[in-house]
Design a protein around this motif. Structure first.
Motif, short mmCIF file in Angstrom:
data_model
loop_
_atom_site.label_atom_id
_atom_site.label_comp_id
_atom_site.label_asym_id
_atom_site.label_seq_id
_atom_site.Cartn_x
_atom_site.Cartn_y
_atom_site.Cartn_z
N SER A 1 0.75 -1.23 0.30
CA SER A 1 0.04 0.17 -0.06
C SER A 1 0.78 0.71 -0.22
CB SER A 1 -0.73 0.05 1.36
OG SER A 1 -1.68 1.36 1.29
N ALA A 2 0.88 1.70 -0.80
CA ALA A 2 1.08 3.60 -1.28
C ALA A 2 0.93 4.22 0.18
CB ALA A 2 1.04 4.03 -2.80
N GLU A 3 -0.96 4.50 0.61
CA GLU A 3 -1.26 4.95 1.26
C GLU A 3 -0.88 5.00 3.29
OE1 GLU A 3 -4.57 6.23 1.87
OE2 GLU A 3 -4.67 6.39 -0.71
N ALA A 4 -1.03 6.41 3.26
CA ALA A 4 0.21 7.16 4.31
C ALA A 4 -0.72 6.25 5.46
CB ALA A 4 0.30 8.00 4.54
N PHE A 5 -2.21 6.68 5.26
CA PHE A 5 -3.04 5.37 5.76
C PHE A 5 -4.29 5.08 5.41
CE2 PHE A 5 -1.93 9.63 7.60
CZ PHE A 5 -1.04 9.73 8.67
N SER B 1 -11.36 7.04 10.93
CA SER B 1 -11.17 8.13 9.66
C SER B 1 -9.97 8.20 9.58
CB SER B 1 -12.33 9.51 10.09
OG SER B 1 -11.62 10.52 10.74
N ARG B 2 -9.53 8.34 8.10
CA ARG B 2 -7.93 8.82 8.33
C ARG B 2 -7.93 10.38 8.96
NH1 ARG B 2 -8.79 6.34 3.01
NH2 ARG B 2 -7.10 5.27 2.18
N GLU B 3 -8.40 11.17 9.37
CA GLU B 3 -8.95 12.42 10.05
C GLU B 3 -7.85 12.75 11.05
OE1 GLU B 3 -11.21 11.43 7.70
OE2 GLU B 3 -10.20 12.61 6.35
N ALA B 4 -8.41 11.47 11.76
CA ALA B 4 -8.44 11.16 13.64
C ALA B 4 -6.86 9.99 13.58
CB ALA B 4 -8.96 10.17 13.85
N LEU B 5 -6.57 9.68 12.42
CA LEU B 5 -4.51 9.91 12.59
C LEU B 5 -3.52 10.32 12.80
CD1 LEU B 5 -5.23 6.13 10.58
CD2 LEU B 5 -4.53 6.89 12.94
N GLN B 6 -4.32 12.17 11.64
CA GLN B 6 -3.59 13.29 11.37
C GLN B 6 -2.84 14.33 12.97
OE1 GLN B 6 -4.71 15.00 7.83
NE2 GLN B 6 -4.78 12.92 7.05
#
Length: 125
Positions: free
Chosen positions: A58-62, A120-125
Motif C-alpha cells: 500500500s502506498a497510502e499513508a493511512f 477516519s483518516r483525519e483522526a490519525l493526522q
C-alpha cells in the motif's frame, strides 16, 4: 494478586496494607477488562478502519482495512487476542483506547509493532 513480589514489596514500603494492595490489584484487573471491552466495541461498530501501519502493498499513508472482528481476552493487566481483517489476521498482545475515534493495539507476529487504528483518516493526522 496481580502485582509481582517486587511491586508488592514496594507498595508495602510506600505504606499500603495488604488489603489496599489487593484492592489496587482488583482495580487494575477491572480497568483492563473495561479497556478490552471498549476496544472490541470500537472495532465491532466499524466495517472499515484506517491505520498508521506500514504495508508493503500500500502506498497510502493511512491504509484502509476491512475488519471482520476483534476477539480479546484478559488476564490480570494483559490484553490478548486476535484481530481479523477480510484477508488476513494478526495476534493482539496489548491495547489501549486513545480517544473515541482512535485506539492503539500492540500486534504480534507478522507486524510486531504498536499500530493506531481510527474511524477516519483525519483522526490519525
Amino acid at each position: 494478586m496481580h502485582f509481582d513480589q517486587r511491586t508488592q514489596r514496594a507498595l508495602r514500603e510506600a505504606g499500603l496494607s495488604t488489603d489496599e494492595i489487593r484492592e489496587a490489584s482488583k482495580r487494575v484487573v477491572e480497568a483492563t477488562e473495561d479497556d478490552a471491552e471498549r476496544l472490541e466495541t470500537f472495532f465491532a461498530d466499524l466495517e472499515t478502519v484506517y491505520s498508521d501501519m506500514d504495508q508493503a502493498h500500500s502506498a497510502e499513508a493511512f491504509p484502509e482495512h476491512e475488519v471482520e472482528y476483534l476477539d480479546l481476552f484478559t488476564h490480570a493487566n494483559d490484553i490478548r487476542g486476535y484481530l481479523r481483517f477480510s484477508t488476513w489476521g494478526v495476534p493482539v498482545e496489548g491495547g489501549r483506547v486513545l480517544s473515541e475515534d482512535l485506539v492503539e493495539l500492540s500486534l504480534g507476529d507478522t507486524v510486531n509493532s504498536r499500530i493506531q487504528f481510527a474511524a477516519s483518516r483525519e483522526a490519525l493526522q
